[in-house]
Design a protein around this motif. Structure first.
Motif, short mmCIF file in Angstrom:
data_model
loop_
_atom_site.label_atom_id
_atom_site.label_comp_id
_atom_site.label_asym_id
_atom_site.label_seq_id
_atom_site.Cartn_x
_atom_site.Cartn_y
_atom_site.Cartn_z
N TYR A 505 0.84 -1.20 0.00
CA TYR A 505 0.00 0.00 0.00
C TYR A 505 0.87 1.25 0.00
CZ TYR A 505 -3.69 3.30 1.13
OH TYR A 505 -4.56 4.37 1.10
N GLY A 506 1.53 1.55 1.12
CA GLY A 506 2.53 2.60 1.15
C GLY A 506 2.01 4.01 1.02
N GLY A 507 1.10 4.40 1.90
CA GLY A 507 0.62 5.78 1.83
C GLY A 507 -0.27 6.15 3.00
N PHE A 508 -0.46 7.45 3.19
CA PHE A 508 -1.45 8.03 4.10
C PHE A 508 -1.30 7.56 5.55
CE2 PHE A 508 -3.28 8.37 -0.11
CZ PHE A 508 -3.70 9.69 -0.13
N GLN A 509 -0.12 7.11 5.92
CA GLN A 509 0.18 6.64 7.27
C GLN A 509 -0.71 5.46 7.68
OE1 GLN A 509 1.03 9.89 10.02
NE2 GLN A 509 0.97 8.52 11.79
N VAL A 510 -1.11 4.67 6.69
CA VAL A 510 -1.92 3.47 6.93
C VAL A 510 -0.99 2.28 7.08
CG1 VAL A 510 -3.65 1.91 5.96
CG2 VAL A 510 -3.91 4.39 5.69
N SER A 511 -1.11 1.58 8.20
CA SER A 511 -0.24 0.43 8.47
C SER A 511 -0.83 -0.84 7.86
CB SER A 511 -0.08 0.22 9.98
OG SER A 511 0.52 1.35 10.58
N MET A 512 0.04 -1.68 7.34
CA MET A 512 -0.33 -3.00 6.85
C MET A 512 0.07 -4.02 7.91
SD MET A 512 -1.69 -2.74 3.75
CE MET A 512 -2.60 -1.36 4.47
N ASN A 513 -0.92 -4.60 8.57
CA ASN A 513 -0.67 -5.47 9.71
C ASN A 513 -1.06 -6.92 9.43
OD1 ASN A 513 -1.94 -2.65 11.21
ND2 ASN A 513 0.12 -3.34 11.72
N PRO A 514 -0.53 -7.86 10.21
CA PRO A 514 -0.95 -9.25 10.06
C PRO A 514 -2.46 -9.38 10.19
CG PRO A 514 0.96 -9.10 11.51
CD PRO A 514 0.51 -7.69 11.25
N SER A 515 -3.06 -10.15 9.32
CA SER A 515 -4.51 -10.34 9.36
C SER A 515 -4.85 -11.73 8.85
CB SER A 515 -5.22 -9.28 8.50
OG SER A 515 -4.88 -9.42 7.14
N TYR A 516 -5.97 -12.23 9.33
CA TYR A 516 -6.45 -13.55 8.92
C TYR A 516 -7.44 -13.37 7.79
CZ TYR A 516 -8.28 -18.33 9.34
OH TYR A 516 -8.64 -19.63 9.11
N SER A 517 -7.18 -13.99 6.66
CA SER A 517 -8.09 -13.93 5.52
C SER A 517 -8.34 -15.34 5.02
CB SER A 517 -7.51 -13.07 4.39
OG SER A 517 -8.26 -13.23 3.21
N ALA A 518 -9.55 -15.84 5.26
CA ALA A 518 -9.88 -17.18 4.78
C ALA A 518 -9.99 -17.22 3.26
CB ALA A 518 -11.17 -17.66 5.43
N VAL A 519 -10.38 -16.10 2.65
CA VAL A 519 -10.42 -16.05 1.19
C VAL A 519 -9.02 -16.22 0.64
CG1 VAL A 519 -10.88 -14.58 -0.80
CG2 VAL A 519 -12.52 -14.65 1.09
N ARG A 520 -8.08 -15.46 1.16
CA ARG A 520 -6.68 -15.60 0.74
C ARG A 520 -6.17 -17.01 1.04
NH1 ARG A 520 -4.12 -11.40 3.68
NH2 ARG A 520 -3.82 -12.82 5.42
N GLY A 521 -6.55 -17.54 2.20
CA GLY A 521 -6.09 -18.86 2.59
C GLY A 521 -6.56 -19.95 1.64
N ARG A 522 -7.84 -19.91 1.31
CA ARG A 522 -8.39 -20.97 0.45
C ARG A 522 -7.97 -20.81 -1.01
NH1 ARG A 522 -14.61 -22.60 2.00
NH2 ARG A 522 -14.34 -22.82 4.24
N LEU A 523 -7.99 -19.58 -1.48
CA LEU A 523 -7.80 -19.35 -2.91
C LEU A 523 -6.33 -19.21 -3.30
CD1 LEU A 523 -10.84 -18.82 -2.52
CD2 LEU A 523 -10.66 -16.97 -4.17
N TRP A 524 -5.46 -19.08 -2.31
CA TRP A 524 -4.03 -18.90 -2.63
C TRP A 524 -3.11 -19.82 -1.83
CZ3 TRP A 524 -1.83 -17.22 -6.73
CH2 TRP A 524 -0.47 -16.92 -6.73
N LEU A 525 -3.17 -19.73 -0.50
CA LEU A 525 -2.23 -20.49 0.32
C LEU A 525 -2.46 -22.00 0.19
CD1 LEU A 525 -2.18 -18.24 3.51
CD2 LEU A 525 -0.43 -18.38 1.73
N GLU A 526 -3.72 -22.42 0.19
CA GLU A 526 -4.00 -23.85 0.05
C GLU A 526 -3.61 -24.38 -1.33
OE1 GLU A 526 -7.99 -24.90 0.94
OE2 GLU A 526 -7.71 -24.83 3.11
N GLU A 527 -3.58 -23.51 -2.29
CA GLU A 527 -3.19 -23.90 -3.65
C GLU A 527 -1.68 -24.06 -3.80
OE1 GLU A 527 -5.80 -23.71 -6.81
OE2 GLU A 527 -6.32 -24.80 -4.99
N GLY A 528 -0.95 -23.66 -2.75
CA GLY A 528 0.50 -23.79 -2.79
C GLY A 528 1.24 -22.49 -2.99
#
Length: 731
Positions: A505-528
């Motif tokens: 992201y890189g802007g507006f003093q918005v932090s990118m923090n660890p987060s749990y995403s089941a969509v990301r998990g199923r559609l990307w991480l489980e796929e390898g």
């Protein structure tokens, strides 16, 4: 926290089985109906002339015909892939599952929650007693069914929140914000929580980007579009008026007037511990600087809070107004000095009496690894949310004769934590905790006992077996170490073959923090695939300085940081350019555009979500003028010169060997103009370069008006990413 600012201008943006091969498609194959021929000659946009401004006409017939044609082409290709239906089903299952934490607010012992699922697409506003809420199956009472309301009124209502107030000894009244299709512009309608009905003859506003603050049960402060010449260049109100029940809005009395060059002026309330409500207005002079005005009862003159332009009031605790600083501050006439990032306080009542700044004291000073996220006030406690090396913590704050002391609230692990709910009249605080591999947990903090107890937690929604999280540091061009997280298989081979998705992201003093995403998990991480989150400069991960390092003409360092992370992943053997994709939205969409133009060799997939891309006209489109403090002003020659160098749209090269991007935007986005994505994609079309483009006709800045549309967008993204980054052999 009881500093209520009633509108926001901040920027403001997410056990699969193996499917059949994708019709023998290779990552290099072009989308249909696009013939690659870089010899085509066409007019490129220049700093003085843009022949494609017709695509900025949001609802223009010609522009929408182009949009529909691109949608049809892209959907026809990606939705035909067997991966798509599988991904859509998984995403929709996650997004509409009942196994989600119903976060809410407590009022008079009742927990209020907004809920969407596959049956309630637009959602339910509902409530249940706190005791019932703590059970596995709360007994919910519906307050408003927004699907039913939309059907009855023939509107595409999207719920945007409720601003509620309870006069002493009275019933709760709320101003409910409703958006037609997900825009930032809303109407507001008064609602009675006791009768669960909209108040007949109550406060109702016309559609606008607006804010309202309750003064008392019969009076509100409102900033809205009052007619021609009453909104700023950014499209936000700059006049705040006091509106009395039973009178037409046109009779409201002006109390504060800003300037058309402001970002906006908003009504606000600072509530003291005894319930006294101080009428306020926040004049956002720029995106990062504000003037806070106190509007004393019975007086015509407004009084300025004596705090720096880059600072934010956070609430009142034990009579002291807590303020976070985004700049260094040496209060005039006082033998103290504070650093940007500090939390400070002063006695509020002496200021209200004398209108002079009392002695300012230090509450908390973060070290170089920390950043203050915010402060919340509960009944009997002040809570500080901070992050340390991008890991969240929550502390209690307490003043004493020797200064302020802190005590850490013990949380389940090292992930992202924050304050989900706190109120000065309630001694129950909701804390949330999550990690990349740890589902959300909702914790109950009892102020009186100091105990933290689990309240709700989610079951795992994707298979984390064999996955691990690591944090590494890349070295940017100026030698700064840039942290990033990577989630990957424990047995990941370091041979450059792992499909890797890098988000930034890189802007507006918005932090990118660890987060749990089941969509990301199923559609990307489980796929390898491996997932990487880059904590590049421009964000707030290490306080205001981390953000300010990349402002305006210094912005290239943000892009250098992101490139450094990509190169570090390749150097470590995690992945290679062939298998490395990137994703970002809004300001992150600008980052993606810059990466596509500056380093097309480094990536093989780019998902560009609701982006800014034309940096010479962005300030003329929708809310763009509010961001000149972040990016620079194209009307200032020296700032324009830099923007000309980094603007993706103006730096498009029809002869360059670009990869095939996926653009996503929304017609209803009234924050970042869809013209950015349209015009950049059109350049690809004119140059006969392959690209994908999808524009949701509804949906606001999130590009999704409901969960089904969110599932569709996610399925499109991950279908595209899989096709581009995964090896085709064996699929």
């Amino acid at each position: 926290m009881r500093v209520v600012i009633c509108a926001t201008v901040a920027a403001s943006l997410l056990a699969a089985c193996q499917t059949e091969p994708s019709a023998n498609l290779t990552p290099e194959e072009n989308p249909p109906n696009v013939t690659v021929d870089a010899s085509t000659d066409f007019a490129l946009p220049t700093s003085d002339n843009d022949p494609y401004v017709w695509l900025e006409e949001v609802e223009g017939e010609k522009a929408l015909d182009w949009v529909r044609a691109q949608n049809e082409r892209t959907l026809g290709e990606l939705q035909a892939d067997p991966l798509y239906d599988h991904y859509y089903t998984d995403a929709l299952d996650v997004l509409t599952s009942d196994e989600r934490i119903p976060y809410g607010s407590i009022r008079d012992g009742m927990v209020y929650n907004f809920w969407q699922d596959d049956t309630n697409v637009r959602g339910l506003w509902r409530r249940t007693p706190l005791e019932s809420y703590a059970t596995d199956n709360p007994e919910w009472e519906t307050i408003v069914d927004f699907d039913k309301l939309a059907e009855e009124e023939g509107k595409n209502w999207v719920y945007k929140g409720a601003n509620c107030f309870q006069p002493e000894g009275g019933k709760w009244l709320c101003m409910v914000s409703l958006s037609d299709g997900g825009k930032d512009a809303v109407i507001q309608r008064e609602f009675d929580l006791e009768t669960k009905t909209f108040v007949e003859g109550g406060f109702v506003t016309p559609e606008a980007k607006q804010g309202i603050a309750w003064v008392d049960e019969n009076t509100v402060l409102i900033g809205t579009d009052w007619g021609e010449g009453t909104v700023t260049q950014s499209g936000y109100p700059f006049i705040v008026k006091r509106w009395t029940r039973g009178t037409p809005l046109s009779d409201a009395v002006e109390v504060v007037r800003g300037e058309v060059t402001d970002v906006g002026v908003w009504p606000a309330i600072i509530e003291k511990e005894d319930g006294t409500r101080l009428q306020m207005a926040v004049e956002s002079d720029t995106f990062f600087t504000s003037t806070y005005w106190w509007l004393p009862d019975g007086e015509d003159e407004k009084v300025q809070l004596p705090i720096p332009p880059k600072s934010t009031p956070q609430g009142v605790y034990q009579g002291k107004l807590l303020v976070t600083l985004e700049q260094d501050w040496a209060p005039e006439g006082q033998p103290v000095a504070f650093k940007s990032g500090d939390l400070v306080a002063f006695e509020l009542d002496p200021f209200l009496e004398t209108r002079a700044l009392p002695a300012v004291e230090l509450v908390f000073s973060p070290d170089e690894s920390q950043a203050v996220n915010g402060v919340a006030i509960a009944k009997g406690a002040a809570l500080l949310s901070l992050q340390e090396n991008v890991v969240g913590k929550v502390l209690t704050l307490e003043p004493g004769s020797g200064g302020w002391t802190t005590s850490e609230i013990v949380l389940p692990g090292t992930g992202q934590s924050g304050i989900a709910f706190a109120d000065k009249d309630v001694d129950t605080v909701f804390l949330n905790y999550e990690g990349f591999l740890t589902p959300d947990s909702l914790l109950r903090y009892d102020v009186s006992s100091g105990e933290v107890s689990p309240l709700k937690s989610l079951p795992a929604k994707f298979d984390t077996e064999g996955l691990k999280v690591e944090q590494f540091f890349a070295t940017s061009t100026d030698g700064t170490r840039i942290p990033y997280f990577i989630i990957h298989k424990e047995d990941m081979p370091l041979d450059g073959t792992t499909p890797t998705l890098l988000y930034g992201y890189g802007g507006f003093q918005v932090s990118m923090n660890p987060s749990y995403s089941a969509v990301r998990g199923r559609l990307w991480l489980e796929e390898g695939g491996a997932y990487v989150l880059a904590n590049i400069r421009g964000g707030g991960e290490f306080g205001p300085q981390w953000h300010q390092a990349g402002l305006k003409g210094k912005r290239q360092i943000i892009y250098d940081d992101f490139i450094a992370v990509g190169e570090d992943l390749i150097a470590r053997g995690v992945t290679s350019s062939e298998h490395l994709g990137i994703m970002g939205g809004s300001n992150g969409g600008l980052l993606m555009g810059a990466m596509m133009v500056q380093r097309p060799d480094l990536w093989n997939a780019i998902v560009i979500q609701v982006p800014l891309l034309d940096m010479l006209r962005y300030h003329k489109l929708l809310a763009g003028a509010s961001w000149v403090d972040e990016y620079g002003d194209p009307d200032v020659p020296e700032e324009r010169a830099f923007l000309e160098k980094i603007s993706p749209y103006q730096n498009f090269d029809p002869a360059a060997d670009y990869l095939t991007p996926l653009f996503l935007t929304s017609t209803k986005d009234d924050r970042v103009h869809p013209g950015h994505a349209r015009k950049m994609a059109h350049l690809f079309e004119l140059a006969n370069k392959p690209f994908y483009y999808y524009e949701n006709i509804d949906g606001g800045h999130s590009a999704a008006a409901n969960q089904k549309e969110t599932a569709r967008r996610s399925a499109l993204e991950y279908t595209y990413l899989n096709r581009r980054l995964f090896p085709t052999a064996g699929r």
